[in-house]
Design a protein around this motif. Structure first.
Motif, PDB file in Angstrom:
ATOM      1  N   PHE A 115      47.607  28.552 -67.358  1.00 14.23           N
ATOM      2  CA  PHE A 115      47.394  27.177 -66.899  1.00 14.23           C
ATOM      3  C   PHE A 115      46.318  26.418 -67.667  1.00 14.23           C
ATOM      4  CE2 PHE A 115      49.008  29.581 -63.245  1.00 14.23           C
ATOM      5  CZ  PHE A 115      50.078  28.793 -62.860  1.00 14.23           C
ATOM      6  N   GLY A 116      45.661  27.072 -68.627  1.00 17.31           N
ATOM      7  CA  GLY A 116      44.585  26.405 -69.338  1.00 17.31           C
ATOM      8  C   GLY A 116      43.287  26.462 -68.557  1.00 17.31           C
ATOM      9  N   THR A 117      42.411  25.493 -68.792  1.00 18.80           N
ATOM     10  CA  THR A 117      41.090  25.498 -68.159  1.00 18.80           C
ATOM     11  C   THR A 117      40.851  24.270 -67.284  1.00 18.80           C
ATOM     12  OG1 THR A 117      40.103  24.410 -70.091  1.00 18.80           O
ATOM     13  CG2 THR A 117      40.109  26.832 -70.064  1.00 18.80           C
ATOM     14  N   GLY A 118      41.894  23.532 -66.971  1.00 22.05           N
ATOM     15  CA  GLY A 118      41.724  22.290 -66.228  1.00 22.05           C
ATOM     16  C   GLY A 118      41.976  22.430 -64.740  1.00 22.05           C
ATOM     17  N   PHE A 119      42.358  21.309 -64.142  1.00 24.83           N
ATOM     18  CA  PHE A 119      42.564  21.212 -62.699  1.00 24.83           C
ATOM     19  C   PHE A 119      43.621  22.202 -62.217  1.00 24.83           C
ATOM     20  CE2 PHE A 119      44.836  19.322 -59.112  1.00 24.83           C
ATOM     21  CZ  PHE A 119      43.801  19.026 -58.243  1.00 24.83           C
ATOM     22  N   ASP A 120      44.732  22.317 -62.964  1.00 20.74           N
ATOM     23  CA  ASP A 120      45.842  23.180 -62.539  1.00 20.74           C
ATOM     24  C   ASP A 120      45.412  24.636 -62.400  1.00 20.74           C
ATOM     25  OD1 ASP A 120      47.385  20.930 -62.613  1.00 20.74           O
ATOM     26  OD2 ASP A 120      48.395  21.403 -64.501  1.00 20.74           O
ATOM     27  N   GLN A 121      44.566  25.077 -63.319  1.00 15.84           N
ATOM     28  CA  GLN A 121      44.140  26.483 -63.272  1.00 15.84           C
ATOM     29  C   GLN A 121      43.292  26.777 -62.052  1.00 15.84           C
ATOM     30  OE1 GLN A 121      40.637  27.410 -64.726  1.00 15.84           O
ATOM     31  NE2 GLN A 121      40.915  29.457 -63.895  1.00 15.84           N
ATOM     32  N   LYS A 122      42.389  25.860 -61.702  1.00 12.53           N
ATOM     33  CA  LYS A 122      41.534  26.058 -60.524  1.00 12.53           C
ATOM     34  C   LYS A 122      42.369  26.074 -59.249  1.00 12.53           C
ATOM     35  CE  LYS A 122      38.125  25.567 -63.432  1.00 12.53           C
ATOM     36  NZ  LYS A 122      38.887  25.071 -64.595  1.00 12.53           N
ATOM     37  N   VAL A 123      43.330  25.146 -59.159  1.00  8.20           N
ATOM     38  CA  VAL A 123      44.187  25.075 -57.977  1.00  8.20           C
ATOM     39  C   VAL A 123      45.060  26.321 -57.872  1.00  8.20           C
ATOM     40  CG1 VAL A 123      46.097  23.831 -56.903  1.00  8.20           C
ATOM     41  CG2 VAL A 123      44.168  22.562 -57.875  1.00  8.20           C
ATOM     42  N   ALA A 124      45.646  26.727 -58.996  1.00  7.10           N
ATOM     43  CA  ALA A 124      46.519  27.907 -58.985  1.00  7.10           C
ATOM     44  C   ALA A 124      45.765  29.155 -58.574  1.00  7.10           C
ATOM     45  CB  ALA A 124      47.148  28.097 -60.372  1.00  7.10           C
ATOM     46  N   PHE A 125      44.532  29.294 -59.045  1.00  5.39           N
ATOM     47  CA  PHE A 125      43.754  30.482 -58.681  1.00  5.39           C
ATOM     48  C   PHE A 125      43.335  30.423 -57.214  1.00  5.39           C
ATOM     49  CE2 PHE A 125      40.005  33.341 -58.854  1.00  5.39           C
ATOM     50  CZ  PHE A 125      40.660  34.462 -59.337  1.00  5.39           C
ATOM     51  N   GLY A 126      43.039  29.225 -56.714  1.00  5.62           N
ATOM     52  CA  GLY A 126      42.748  29.082 -55.292  1.00  5.62           C
ATOM     53  C   GLY A 126      43.946  29.447 -54.435  1.00  5.62           C
ATOM     54  N   VAL A 127      45.136  29.012 -54.845  1.00  6.69           N
ATOM     55  CA  VAL A 127      46.367  29.375 -54.134  1.00  6.69           C
ATOM     56  C   VAL A 127      46.554  30.890 -54.154  1.00  6.69           C
ATOM     57  CG1 VAL A 127      48.887  29.217 -54.179  1.00  6.69           C
ATOM     58  CG2 VAL A 127      47.501  27.164 -54.559  1.00  6.69           C
ATOM     59  N   PHE A 128      46.335  31.488 -55.314  1.00 13.39           N
ATOM     60  CA  PHE A 128      46.497  32.935 -55.463  1.00 13.39           C
ATOM     61  C   PHE A 128      45.551  33.701 -54.545  1.00 13.39           C
ATOM     62  CE2 PHE A 128      45.307  36.858 -57.852  1.00 13.39           C
ATOM     63  CZ  PHE A 128      46.533  37.504 -57.780  1.00 13.39           C
ATOM     64  N   GLN A 129      44.331  33.200 -54.397  1.00 14.70           N
ATOM     65  CA  GLN A 129      43.358  33.859 -53.532  1.00 14.70           C
ATOM     66  C   GLN A 129      43.753  33.765 -52.065  1.00 14.70           C
ATOM     67  OE1 GLN A 129      40.804  35.744 -54.112  1.00 14.70           O
ATOM     68  NE2 GLN A 129      39.523  35.039 -55.761  1.00 14.70           N
ATOM     69  N   ALA A 130      44.317  32.626 -51.658  1.00 11.22           N
ATOM     70  CA  ALA A 130      44.561  32.370 -50.236  1.00 11.22           C
ATOM     71  C   ALA A 130      45.917  32.840 -49.746  1.00 11.22           C
ATOM     72  CB  ALA A 130      44.407  30.876 -49.952  1.00 11.22           C
ATOM     73  N   ILE A 131      46.923  32.809 -50.619  1.00 10.21           N
ATOM     74  CA  ILE A 131      48.299  32.925 -50.130  1.00 10.21           C
ATOM     75  C   ILE A 131      48.598  34.297 -49.530  1.00 10.21           C
ATOM     76  CG2 ILE A 131      49.298  33.660 -52.342  1.00 10.21           C
ATOM     77  CD1 ILE A 131      51.682  31.800 -51.640  1.00 10.21           C
ATOM     78  N   PHE A 132      48.003  35.348 -50.073  1.00  5.23           N
ATOM     79  CA  PHE A 132      48.325  36.679 -49.567  1.00  5.23           C
ATOM     80  C   PHE A 132      47.762  36.880 -48.162  1.00  5.23           C
ATOM     81  CE2 PHE A 132      48.653  37.089 -54.157  1.00  5.23           C
ATOM     82  CZ  PHE A 132      49.882  37.710 -54.270  1.00  5.23           C
ATOM     83  N   VAL A 133      46.603  36.307 -47.892  1.00  3.22           N
ATOM     84  CA  VAL A 133      46.056  36.374 -46.539  1.00  3.22           C
ATOM     85  C   VAL A 133      46.971  35.638 -45.567  1.00  3.22           C
ATOM     86  CG1 VAL A 133      44.096  35.765 -45.086  1.00  3.22           C
ATOM     87  CG2 VAL A 133      43.710  36.523 -47.428  1.00  3.22           C
ATOM     88  N   ILE A 134      47.451  34.473 -45.972  1.00  7.13           N
ATOM     89  CA  ILE A 134      48.323  33.679 -45.100  1.00  7.13           C
ATOM     90  C   ILE A 134      49.654  34.380 -44.877  1.00  7.13           C
ATOM     91  CG2 ILE A 134      49.530  31.471 -44.883  1.00  7.13           C
ATOM     92  CD1 ILE A 134      47.235  30.207 -46.467  1.00  7.13           C
ATOM     93  N   VAL A 135      50.206  34.996 -45.922  1.00  8.49           N
ATOM     94  CA  VAL A 135      51.469  35.731 -45.779  1.00  8.49           C
ATOM     95  C   VAL A 135      51.315  36.879 -44.789  1.00  8.49           C
ATOM     96  CG1 VAL A 135      53.090  37.263 -46.969  1.00  8.49           C
ATOM     97  CG2 VAL A 135      52.389  35.119 -48.040  1.00  8.49           C
ATOM     98  N   ILE A 136      50.264  37.648 -44.931  1.00  8.72           N
ATOM     99  CA  ILE A 136      50.062  38.814 -44.069  1.00  8.72           C
ATOM    100  C   ILE A 136      49.837  38.396 -42.618  1.00  8.72           C
ATOM    101  CG2 ILE A 136      48.500  40.742 -43.594  1.00  8.72           C
ATOM    102  CD1 ILE A 136      48.093  40.955 -46.643  1.00  8.72           C
ATOM    103  N   THR A 137      49.005  37.373 -42.388  1.00  8.00           N
ATOM    104  CA  THR A 137      48.742  36.947 -41.012  1.00  8.00           C
ATOM    105  C   THR A 137      49.969  36.277 -40.388  1.00  8.00           C
ATOM    106  OG1 THR A 137      47.768  34.895 -41.885  1.00  8.00           O
ATOM    107  CG2 THR A 137      46.261  36.690 -41.316  1.00  8.00           C
ATOM    108  N   THR A 138      50.750  35.580 -41.194  1.00  8.47           N
ATOM    109  CA  THR A 138      51.983  34.985 -40.653  1.00  8.47           C
ATOM    110  C   THR A 138      52.956  36.066 -40.224  1.00  8.47           C
ATOM    111  OG1 THR A 138      51.738  33.026 -42.065  1.00  8.47           O
ATOM    112  CG2 THR A 138      53.910  33.455 -41.139  1.00  8.47           C
ATOM    113  N   GLY A 139      53.100  37.091 -41.055  1.00  4.68           N
ATOM    114  CA  GLY A 139      53.957  38.209 -40.667  1.00  4.68           C
ATOM    115  C   GLY A 139      53.481  38.875 -39.393  1.00  4.68           C
ATOM    116  N   ALA A 140      52.176  39.043 -39.268  1.00  2.80           N
ATOM    117  CA  ALA A 140      51.617  39.631 -38.043  1.00  2.80           C
ATOM    118  C   ALA A 140      51.847  38.715 -36.849  1.00  2.80           C
ATOM    119  CB  ALA A 140      50.126  39.892 -38.226  1.00  2.80           C
ATOM    120  N   ALA A 141      51.779  37.402 -37.066  1.00  2.00           N
ATOM    121  CA  ALA A 141      51.997  36.449 -35.974  1.00  2.00           C
ATOM    122  C   ALA A 141      53.433  36.507 -35.470  1.00  2.00           C
ATOM    123  CB  ALA A 141      51.661  35.037 -36.447  1.00  2.00           C
ATOM    124  N   VAL A 142      54.388  36.638 -36.385  1.00  2.00           N
ATOM    125  CA  VAL A 142      55.802  36.710 -35.986  1.00  2.00           C
ATOM    126  C   VAL A 142      56.060  37.962 -35.160  1.00  2.00           C
ATOM    127  CG1 VAL A 142      58.165  36.931 -36.825  1.00  2.00           C
ATOM    128  CG2 VAL A 142      56.591  35.343 -37.946  1.00  2.00           C
TER     129      VAL A 142
END
Length: 250
Positions: A115-142
């Motif tokens: 993604f380079g070193t700009g805005f997209d890279q920071k957002v993508a890495f933030g998504v990568f950090q958060a998404i697995f926690v959300i996936v796991i807790t959503t599965g547990a919620a279901v």
């Protein structure tokens, strides 16, 4: 009971700040390396009033909000699909176990290449950090939705959509908010870490610059601002989580 807990928490924080202040003022620690709170707090307030620093702070906040806006619906959708399909859940479990066991920071160079070193890279890495926690807790919620409620809804002829909107959603919401709260913390951490690694703007970039130039009051003031941001987000989501989950203790 809640009031007593708050008093104890405030007393602990006050005690730590007092110990920090005394250790710096008495020379127990080098004040050049650990400036006292009476120096750090005014520095933080001064930074918040500077237009240049505000630009860095707003850049970080915008990247964090963009990342969580992407990670939340995407992670929730993946979590529901994996929880509703036992085959897919078992198939992807090794992948999630692998990602959960590996520090996410080791993947940052890959994100820079992609993604380079700009805005997209920071957002993508933030998504990568958060998404697995959300996936796991959503599965547990279901899977945590009471089966008695589902059977009762089906017995009264509720459609699949009605079951999801009236039973699943209300039962899952407290757990989903808990996942969002944890995901938001990982998101903030990921964005700031990515900014520290390589960035022109952002709170993380300022922290890295202050550390490299030995500007310790500014460094600790930036850490204090980052901590205050994370605590404010965490406590706000925790308050909403308690309100929507009040029926569980009723």
């Amino acid at each position: 009971m809640q009031g007593k807990v708050r008093i104890i928490q405030l007393a602990v924080v006050g005690g730590l700040l007092l110990a920090w202040e005394l250790s710096s003022r008495t020379g127990f620690v080098d004040a050049r390396l650990l400036p006292s709170p009476s120096v750090v707090v005014p520095t933080a307030l001064a930074l918040l009033g500077e237009p240049g620093f505000q630009r860095h702070l707003f850049t970080t906040i915008w990247q964090v909000l963009t990342a969580i806006a992407i990670a939340t619906p995407l992670g929730a959708l993946i979590g529901v699909v994996l929880a509703e399909s036992p085959y897919l859940g078992r198939a992807f479990q090794p992948f999630f176990n692998f990602i959960a066991a590996v520090p996410k920071s080791v993947f940052l160079p890959v994100f820079i290449l992609l993604f380079g070193t700009g805005f997209d890279q920071k957002v993508a890495f933030g998504v990568f950090q958060a998404i697995f926690v959300i996936v796991i807790t959503t599965g547990a919620a279901v899977t945590a939705v009471p089966s008695d409620l589902l059977r009762l809804a089906r017995a009264y002829g509720a459609s699949r959509w009605q079951t999801w909107s009236e039973v699943h959603w209300h039962a899952m919401l407290p757990v989903l908010l808990e996942g969002l709260r944890l995901g938001m913390i990982f998101n903030i951490t990921g964005v700031i870490f990515a900014e520290m690694y390589v960035a022109r703007l952002g709170l993380g970039q300022r922290l890295a610059t202050w550390g490299q130039s030995f500007q310790m009051p500014e460094l600790y003031a930036g850490i204090l601002i980052a901590a205050a941001l994370s605590i404010a987000v965490n406590e706000s989501l925790r308050l909403v989580e308690r309100r929507v989950g009040v029926w569980r203790t009723a």
